[in-house]
Scaffold this motif. Sequence first.
Motif, mmCIF file in Angstrom:
data_model
loop_
_atom_site.group_PDB
_atom_site.id
_atom_site.type_symbol
_atom_site.label_atom_id
_atom_site.label_comp_id
_atom_site.label_asym_id
_atom_site.label_seq_id
_atom_site.Cartn_x
_atom_site.Cartn_y
_atom_site.Cartn_z
ATOM 1 N N UNK A 1 -50.371 45.796 46.120
ATOM 2 C CA UNK A 1 -48.998 46.236 45.863
ATOM 3 C C UNK A 1 -48.993 47.443 44.905
ATOM 4 N N UNK A 2 -47.851 48.119 44.809
ATOM 5 C CA UNK A 2 -47.622 49.265 43.907
ATOM 6 C C UNK A 2 -48.569 50.433 44.198
ATOM 7 N N UNK A 3 -48.814 50.696 45.494
ATOM 8 C CA UNK A 3 -49.705 51.815 45.847
ATOM 9 C C UNK A 3 -49.042 53.163 45.590
ATOM 10 N N UNK A 4 -47.699 53.133 45.332
ATOM 11 C CA UNK A 4 -46.991 54.396 45.062
ATOM 12 C C UNK A 4 -47.152 54.851 43.611
ATOM 13 N N UNK A 5 -47.775 54.022 42.764
ATOM 14 C CA UNK A 5 -47.962 54.418 41.356
ATOM 15 C C UNK A 5 -49.068 55.466 41.242
ATOM 16 N N UNK B 1 -45.955 39.791 36.884
ATOM 17 C CA UNK B 1 -45.556 41.184 37.008
ATOM 18 C C UNK B 1 -46.384 41.988 38.018
ATOM 19 N N UNK B 2 -47.016 41.310 38.983
ATOM 20 C CA UNK B 2 -47.727 42.049 40.038
ATOM 21 C C UNK B 2 -46.873 42.224 41.290
ATOM 22 N N UNK B 3 -45.630 41.699 41.266
ATOM 23 C CA UNK B 3 -44.699 41.984 42.363
ATOM 24 C C UNK B 3 -44.483 40.857 43.346
#
Length: 602
Positions: A138-142, A20-22
């Motif tokens: 990843x997921x820097x938009x969170x 689940x890390x993308x």
Amino acid sequence: MVFQYCLTKIRNFSIIAHIDHGKSTLADRLLELTQSVEQRDMQEQFLDDMELERERGITIKARPVTMYFQDPETQEVYQLNLIDTPGHVDFAYEVSRSLGACEGAILVVDAAQGVQAQTLANVYLAIERNLEVLPVLNKIDLPAAQPEEVKRQIETVIGIDASAALMISAKTGVGVDKVLKEIIRVIPPPKKPVDDRLRALIFDSHYDAYRGVMIYVRVISGEITQKQMILFMAKLGVFEVQEVGILAPQEKKVDRLRPGEVGYVLANIKNVEDVAIGDTVTLDKAPCREPLPGFKEVPPVVFAGIYPVDTVDFETLRDALAKLRLNDSSLHVEQETSQALGFGFRCGFLGLLHLEIVFERLSREFDLSILTTAPSVVYRCMLRTQKELWVDNPAYYPDPAHIDYVEEPWVQVHIMTPSEYLGAIMALCNEKRGSLTKTETVSSTRLLLTYRLPMNEIITDFNDRLKSVTRGYASFDYESDGYQRGDIIKLEIRVNEEAVDAFSCLVHRTRAEIKGRALCTKLKEVIPQQLFKVPIQAAIGGKIIARETIGALSKNVTAKCYGGDITRKRKLWEKQKEGKKKMKEIGKVHIPQHVFMEVLKT
């Protein structure tokens, strides 16, 4: 966009990430950017084509894909081969073979969650093989993302430079174009072959119902073309090549596979046993002198029995397991019979997740109602005659008088946890006979603990207990750490003085009493009452360590007596007592099927 074959324009890479890390989302974006998949055919987790993979968010079966990318600055076209890998530790050998086919790896880390236990295991596999590792956050938009903190974790825990780590959001596509440019810049092209003899590494296989086994290969030297006679060096099988091609991502037939390229080979291979992951493909007439390094047969680690709930389904279950084995060579199957559950199969798995996946696939894909026995590990018994015996089933455990010593498998466990749960985790691991070997500080709030634990302690409820004591915040990963002597004994369960094999198990002496009490208590609840008292005992050899008694069903024989002399009632009671005594001597306890199922669930 036409690719002219050139070794320096090929890049072979893999993506490493925790669940689940993308990883699959990043693969989707790369497929879109290189226009490998048309927009109308695109779907989420494109490379995970199994329903179970999508549902759980994990990659079970690795899948390679070839993409072509034109560098906007130099206008040169590159061939990018993504060799997808399963992320879970149970498939560590498959991961190591896939990484053996690459020159580099993209390390994807969730900017909100940071480095997790599974990431470590696969990164160390990549570093051991001298692969170039490209860190990507990843997921820097969170809103919870902490990129600077996670960069520091990568540097301190893994030991690679993360100062220039790419910041992306695979879901929205932000920064993914930079990943493609960095792959070309950072990951080296394949090495120049030493000669032109054919050497190709098999890193995966897939069974096609119409064309037989399709093998996925990375060519190291030489070429594979149609009509060649090829030899598998470990399995010693010789086959004629029917078709070669690349996966882009659909199958695309090509004339030949050249050094550095990744593709598939069809050679009329009927049996999955003829193919072994990690084997070397060479020409039958002009073979290479020695195979590529790293090949090994993967032995099963965890064993469990699989039985149909309805005995009519036995043949269907046999066919279903045979079909599953075609796509999963690491599944080990042999037939067995249990006095309690009838005909079934003893299956060997690479780990608990592997067992769970096989169980789910049998239930869903073949619509079977099945039951699995409690998982067990393989023990090594050294007999007094110096003969070695491998035992995975309590029924085959030898007489203790003939055993010199028993060894049990141990594992090294890496636990990543917030520091406030340290005490709870240490208490859990001590209870499971573990020993702490190392504690590392990952950040001001997180720790990395390394423990040695017996394998049979972690295959039952370790993961559930770890999640509950840490409120789901800890992650763990394990790797095999050899065998060690242990005080392993057979715990026998007796119902009405008769041993019932289906309930017997192999346990460490210190855990025998707890396990014995738990089994006796459960059996007392689920076995129906008889007309006589039924003792349930847990025994080690001749010594009883736990006991429960099921009370008798009693009939009121004095119901017909109204008043009168008490001696008449006494006479009837004595007669009933004699009858019960006689019944206990000759009576047999019938244990219904549902009792076995209830006990196995616990």
